[in-house]
Design a protein around this motif. Structure first.
Motif, PDB file in Angstrom:
ATOM      1  N   ALA A   1     -31.618 -14.041 -49.001  1.00 30.12           N
ATOM      2  CA  ALA A   1     -31.067 -15.297 -48.493  1.00 30.12           C
ATOM      3  C   ALA A   1     -31.323 -16.442 -49.467  1.00 30.12           C
TER       4      ALA A   1
ATOM      5  N   GLU B   1     -28.773 -16.101 -52.368  1.00 25.23           N
ATOM      6  CA  GLU B   1     -27.400 -16.391 -51.986  1.00 25.23           C
ATOM      7  C   GLU B   1     -27.177 -17.872 -51.663  1.00 25.23           C
ATOM      8  N   GLN B   2     -28.105 -18.465 -50.931  1.00 23.60           N
ATOM      9  CA  GLN B   2     -27.885 -19.815 -50.426  1.00 23.60           C
ATOM     10  C   GLN B   2     -28.407 -20.919 -51.346  1.00 23.60           C
ATOM     11  N   TYR B   3     -29.324 -20.584 -52.261  1.00 23.22           N
ATOM     12  CA  TYR B   3     -29.928 -21.612 -53.092  1.00 23.22           C
ATOM     13  C   TYR B   3     -29.832 -21.313 -54.589  1.00 23.22           C
TER      14      TYR B   3
ATOM     15  N   TRP C   1     -37.335 -18.343 -41.395  1.00 24.58           N
ATOM     16  CA  TRP C   1     -36.030 -18.933 -41.732  1.00 24.58           C
ATOM     17  C   TRP C   1     -34.954 -17.860 -41.886  1.00 24.58           C
TER      18      TRP C   1
ATOM     19  N   ASP D   1     -28.139 -19.081 -56.403  1.00 20.02           N
ATOM     20  CA  ASP D   1     -26.774 -18.928 -56.910  1.00 20.02           C
ATOM     21  C   ASP D   1     -26.011 -20.248 -56.917  1.00 20.02           C
ATOM     22  N   GLU D   2     -26.494 -21.215 -56.158  1.00 23.26           N
ATOM     23  CA  GLU D   2     -25.876 -22.545 -56.112  1.00 23.26           C
ATOM     24  C   GLU D   2     -26.553 -23.519 -57.077  1.00 23.26           C
TER      25      GLU D   2
ATOM     26  N   ASP E   1     -34.788 -23.537 -38.907  1.00 24.50           N
ATOM     27  CA  ASP E   1     -34.405 -23.971 -40.251  1.00 24.50           C
ATOM     28  C   ASP E   1     -35.641 -24.489 -40.995  1.00 24.50           C
TER      29      ASP E   1
ATOM     30  N   LYS F   1     -29.638 -24.496 -56.966  1.00 27.92           N
ATOM     31  CA  LYS F   1     -30.659 -25.282 -56.272  1.00 27.92           C
ATOM     32  C   LYS F   1     -31.984 -24.546 -56.420  1.00 27.92           C
TER      33      LYS F   1
END
Length: 285
Positions: free
Chosen positions: A263, A266-268, A209, A270-271, A215, A273
């Motif tokens: 990754a 940054e993408q999960y 990924w 920090d959000e 994805d 999730k």
């Protein structure tokens, strides 16, 4: 044989919460410790969800009042000394960070009675990395649970060269008493059996990924169709928890795994999730 009648669980995350609830469900009083009231409140709320999952999944006794009774055996505290003061067994389930665990055991050694057995639920660290900080190497070992423990009721038990065989026997007995199937590991192995097989697989998916090959949903679909597995790697990572995954991946010597960790953060993370426990990770729940 050493008797385990009172248990404390240190760390109110995904597995700490499950371990505490399963132990209380099995009839033993449990104190849950964490550094923040917020974490404890989330843990207690998640236990309410676990009670429903026990009933949904047909756990023996779940519809006969045992889930309600479990809550009467649970208490929650931010006081480490209070959590450890009467424990026969303390199970540590804090983040997979060596320095964090060592500091905790240094404090715990001062707070717990001399008879108390210490057990780490670490997924990847060797108990020998921690034993000198416990103040009682002969009464220290690893007890590792698989996630979703009411269904995947595997417990891997692994001592060090210093662990008293009577302590290992007590851990085996405790596992059986609390509805688990104990697997004794004959020598120290980072990752035990389960994660020695599983972590490389999950990180291979993460690298696919992070490097842009495909994805998460596509990778999961390919794995499930091609292997007839009921679950894909990213579905599994959501259950494990993305914070735990990040802590392990970020310490890897493999640059590709560290790229996956970056990754993931940054993408999960920090959000907000973090996986199934927060209602969203790679998938929404």
């Amino acid at each position: 044989m050493l008797e385990i009648n009172k248990v404390s669980v240190l760390g109110a995350g995904v597995l700490g919460t499950q371990i505490a609830f399963q132990t209380a469900y099995s009839g033993l009083p449990v104190v849950v410790y964490d550094v923040s009231d917020e974490a404890l409140a989330k843990s207690e709320a998640h236990m309410t969800e676990l009670a429903q999952l026990y009933k949904q999944d047909g756990v023996v006794g779940a519809d006969d009042g045992r889930t309600d009774a479990a809550f009467t055996r649970l208490s929650f505290t931010t006081d480490l000394a209070g959590a450890a003061s009467e424990a026969d067994l303390v199970i540590e389930a804090v983040p997979e960070l060596l320095d964090v665990k060592r500091r905790l055991y240094t404090d715990l050694a001062k707070a717990a009675p001399g008879h108390t057995i210490f057990a780490t639920n670490s997924s990847t660290l060797l108990p020998s990395d921690l034993k000198e900080f416990t103040g009682r190497p002969d009464r220290f070992l690893a007890i590792h649970y698989a996630n979703l423990i009411w269904k995947r009721n595997l417990v891997e038990i692994m001592g060090t060269a210093d662990t008293d065989p009577a302590v290992v026997a007590a851990a085996v007995s405790f596992a059986e008493t609390t509805g688990m199937i104990p697997i004794e590991i004959k020598k120290e192995q980072a990752g035990y059996i389960l994660n020695s097989l599983g972590v490389p697989f999950l990180f291979a998916a993460g690298k696919l990924w992070a490097s842009g090959v495909a994805d998460p949903k596509t990778i999961d679909r390919a794995w499930k169709i091609g292997s007839l597995a009921p679950q894909g790697p990213f579905e599994a990572l959501d259950i494990i928890g993305l914070t735990t995954t990040y802590n392990i991946a970020s310490n890897s010597e493999d640059p590709g795994v560290r790229e996956f960790a970056a990754a993931l953060k940054e993408q999960y993370i920090d959000e907000g999730k973090l996986g199934t426990m927060t209602g969203e990770g790679f998938y929404k729940y």
